[in-house]
Structure formats: structure tokens, C-alpha cells
Design a protein around this motif. Structure first.
Motif, PDB file in Angstrom:
ATOM      1  N   PHE A   1      33.493  59.209  70.605  1.00  0.00           N
ATOM      2  CA  PHE A   1      33.191  58.047  69.569  1.00  0.00           C
ATOM      3  C   PHE A   1      32.037  58.552  68.724  1.00  0.00           C
ATOM      4  CE2 PHE A   1      34.985  54.683  72.723  1.00  0.00           C
ATOM      5  CZ  PHE A   1      36.080  54.693  72.068  1.00  0.00           C
ATOM      6  N   ASN A   2      31.012  59.172  69.732  1.00  0.00           N
ATOM      7  CA  ASN A   2      29.594  59.557  69.078  1.00  0.00           C
ATOM      8  C   ASN A   2      29.156  60.902  69.553  1.00  0.00           C
ATOM      9  OD1 ASN A   2      26.643  59.300  69.921  1.00  0.00           O
ATOM     10  ND2 ASN A   2      26.795  58.517  67.817  1.00  0.00           N
ATOM     11  N   TYR A   3      28.533  61.634  68.797  1.00  0.00           N
ATOM     12  CA  TYR A   3      27.831  62.872  69.372  1.00  0.00           C
ATOM     13  C   TYR A   3      26.925  63.302  68.310  1.00  0.00           C
ATOM     14  CZ  TYR A   3      28.138  67.377  71.856  1.00  0.00           C
ATOM     15  OH  TYR A   3      27.685  68.433  72.738  1.00  0.00           O
ATOM     16  N   GLU A   4      25.725  63.134  68.387  1.00  0.00           N
ATOM     17  CA  GLU A   4      24.540  63.225  67.573  1.00  0.00           C
ATOM     18  C   GLU A   4      23.364  63.905  68.173  1.00  0.00           C
ATOM     19  OE1 GLU A   4      23.660  59.244  66.522  1.00  0.00           O
ATOM     20  OE2 GLU A   4      25.156  59.344  64.422  1.00  0.00           O
ATOM     21  N   TRP A   5      23.062  64.932  67.664  1.00  0.00           N
ATOM     22  CA  TRP A   5      21.813  65.664  67.841  1.00  0.00           C
ATOM     23  C   TRP A   5      20.535  64.982  67.211  1.00  0.00           C
ATOM     24  CZ3 TRP A   5      21.521  69.314  71.753  1.00  0.00           C
ATOM     25  CH2 TRP A   5      22.493  69.901  72.067  1.00  0.00           C
ATOM     26  N   HIS A   6      19.468  64.870  67.638  1.00  0.00           N
ATOM     27  CA  HIS A   6      18.103  64.505  67.162  1.00  0.00           C
ATOM     28  C   HIS A   6      16.904  65.499  67.656  1.00  0.00           C
ATOM     29  CE1 HIS A   6      20.233  60.517  66.683  1.00  0.00           C
ATOM     30  NE2 HIS A   6      20.582  60.847  67.858  1.00  0.00           N
ATOM     31  N   VAL A   7      15.918  65.678  66.617  1.00  0.00           N
ATOM     32  CA  VAL A   7      14.823  66.525  67.162  1.00  0.00           C
ATOM     33  C   VAL A   7      13.325  65.835  66.936  1.00  0.00           C
ATOM     34  CG1 VAL A   7      14.972  67.401  64.824  1.00  0.00           C
ATOM     35  CG2 VAL A   7      14.017  69.164  66.586  1.00  0.00           C
ATOM     36  N   SER A   8      12.601  66.348  67.669  1.00  0.00           N
ATOM     37  CA  SER A   8      11.226  65.616  67.755  1.00  0.00           C
ATOM     38  C   SER A   8      10.546  66.582  66.307  1.00  0.00           C
ATOM     39  CB  SER A   8      10.435  66.118  68.760  1.00  0.00           C
ATOM     40  OG  SER A   8      10.301  67.737  68.974  1.00  0.00           O
TER      41      SER A   8
ATOM     42  N   LEU B   1      21.136  61.371  81.313  1.00  0.00           N
ATOM     43  CA  LEU B   1      21.688  60.075  81.858  1.00  0.00           C
ATOM     44  C   LEU B   1      23.009  59.999  81.486  1.00  0.00           C
ATOM     45  CD1 LEU B   1      18.532  57.793  80.673  1.00  0.00           C
ATOM     46  CD2 LEU B   1      19.179  58.565  82.944  1.00  0.00           C
ATOM     47  N   VAL B   2      23.659  59.562  82.350  1.00  0.00           N
ATOM     48  CA  VAL B   2      25.088  59.055  82.188  1.00  0.00           C
ATOM     49  C   VAL B   2      25.170  57.431  82.443  1.00  0.00           C
ATOM     50  CG1 VAL B   2      27.582  59.446  82.893  1.00  0.00           C
ATOM     51  CG2 VAL B   2      25.954  61.544  83.012  1.00  0.00           C
ATOM     52  N   LEU B   3      25.364  56.847  81.407  1.00  0.00           N
ATOM     53  CA  LEU B   3      25.356  55.356  81.532  1.00  0.00           C
ATOM     54  C   LEU B   3      26.725  54.880  81.347  1.00  0.00           C
ATOM     55  CD1 LEU B   3      22.709  55.168  78.729  1.00  0.00           C
ATOM     56  CD2 LEU B   3      22.345  55.197  81.203  1.00  0.00           C
ATOM     57  N   GLY B   4      27.115  54.205  82.480  1.00  0.00           N
ATOM     58  CA  GLY B   4      28.495  53.656  82.534  1.00  0.00           C
ATOM     59  C   GLY B   4      29.197  54.113  83.988  1.00  0.00           C
ATOM     60  N   ASP B   5      30.409  53.982  83.866  1.00  0.00           N
ATOM     61  CA  ASP B   5      31.105  54.113  84.865  1.00  0.00           C
ATOM     62  C   ASP B   5      31.954  55.457  84.606  1.00  0.00           C
ATOM     63  OD1 ASP B   5      30.313  51.872  86.677  1.00  0.00           O
ATOM     64  OD2 ASP B   5      31.428  50.852  84.945  1.00  0.00           O
TER      65      ASP B   5
ATOM     66  N   GLU C   1      25.928  60.952  73.162  1.00  0.00           N
ATOM     67  CA  GLU C   1      27.292  61.139  73.357  1.00  0.00           C
ATOM     68  C   GLU C   1      27.998  59.916  73.997  1.00  0.00           C
ATOM     69  OE1 GLU C   1      28.712  64.770  75.370  1.00  0.00           O
ATOM     70  OE2 GLU C   1      26.489  65.109  75.898  1.00  0.00           O
ATOM     71  N   HIS C   2      29.169  59.448  73.326  1.00  0.00           N
ATOM     72  CA  HIS C   2      29.536  58.313  73.689  1.00  0.00           C
ATOM     73  C   HIS C   2      31.483  58.599  73.786  1.00  0.00           C
ATOM     74  CE1 HIS C   2      30.566  53.712  72.694  1.00  0.00           C
ATOM     75  NE2 HIS C   2      31.167  54.085  73.838  1.00  0.00           N
TER      76      HIS C   2
END
Length: 119
Positions: free
Chosen positions: A41-48, A90-94, A58-59
Motif C-alpha cells: 500500500f505504501n513505501y515512503e522514505w523521508h530524510v532529516s 516498529l511493526v504496528l499491527g498483527d 511501509e504499509h
């Protein structure tokens, strides 16, 4: 009702002077995922601002969608980990035991869902 989808938030610490190289590898990984993993569904990179930290979100709809991910991106991830380290995951969900077994050695923290909804 059980929702099998899950999200991940992965933080990377980039070695000094390696931001541009790390960004190129991250773009390669994102392109591969976009082409080869249509259920993601989602795969995005972000940078400081200073380029020292990347955050990947990721989703996935379910564990089955994730299982081929690490083997597929492994060679590129190895290149990234030569110039960066995973600072947190972090892995959020089951997730099922296959995903847990794949991510636990990388230091993942698993937080199962207990309430809420997704539209």
C-alpha cells in the motif's frame, strides 16, 4: 473484526558524508518495491534536514504481501547497511510468525493493534 494489515516505521542512521549514496540506494529499493510488489500500500522514505537520519514507512495488507519483500530487497538493503545502520524498527499491527521471524533478528519491536479503524 480482525484487520490483517500492518505498518512499519524503520529509522536509519546514515554515516557522515554518505547521504547522497544512501538516497540513491533508497530510491532503487523504492522503485523495486513499486514494480515488484503490487500489494504494498505504501513505501515512503523521508530524510532529516541534515541528512543523517532516514525514516521509512511501509504499509502492507497482510503478512502474505510482506513475506517476499526482504528476500527481494535484500541485496540493496545490504548495500544500504554498509553505510547506515537501523536505529529503530516498529511493526504496528498483527503479523504472523513468518514476518516476526524475519524481523525480530533486525531488532524489530512489535506492537499489536488493540483498537481503532482504517477507512
Amino acid at each position: 473484526m480482525f484487520d490483517p494489515s500492518f505498518r512499519m516505521v524503520v529509522t536509519f542512521r546514515i554515516q557522515p558524508g554518505k547521504t547522497a549514496a544512501a538516497q540513491e540506494i533508497a530510491r532503487e529499493i523504492a522503485g523495486l518495491v513499486e514494480r515488484e510488489e503490487p500489494r504494498t500500500f505504501n513505501y515512503e522514505w523521508h530524510v532529516s534536514a541534515d541528512g543523517s537520519e532516514f525514516v521509512l514507512t511501509e504499509h502492507y495488507p497482510d503478512s502474505d504481501a510482506y513475506v517476499p519483500h526482504l528476500p527481494r530487497v535484500g541485496p540493496l538493503l545490504d548495500r544500504l547497511l554498509a553505510i547506515a545502520r537501523i536505529d529503530g524498527m516498529l511493526v504496528l499491527g498483527d503479523v504472523d510468525e513468518r514476518v516476526h521471524a524475519a524481523l525480530a533478528p533486525l531488532g524489530a519491536r512489535f506492537l499489536p493493534r488493540f483498537s481503532g479503524f482504517t477507512r
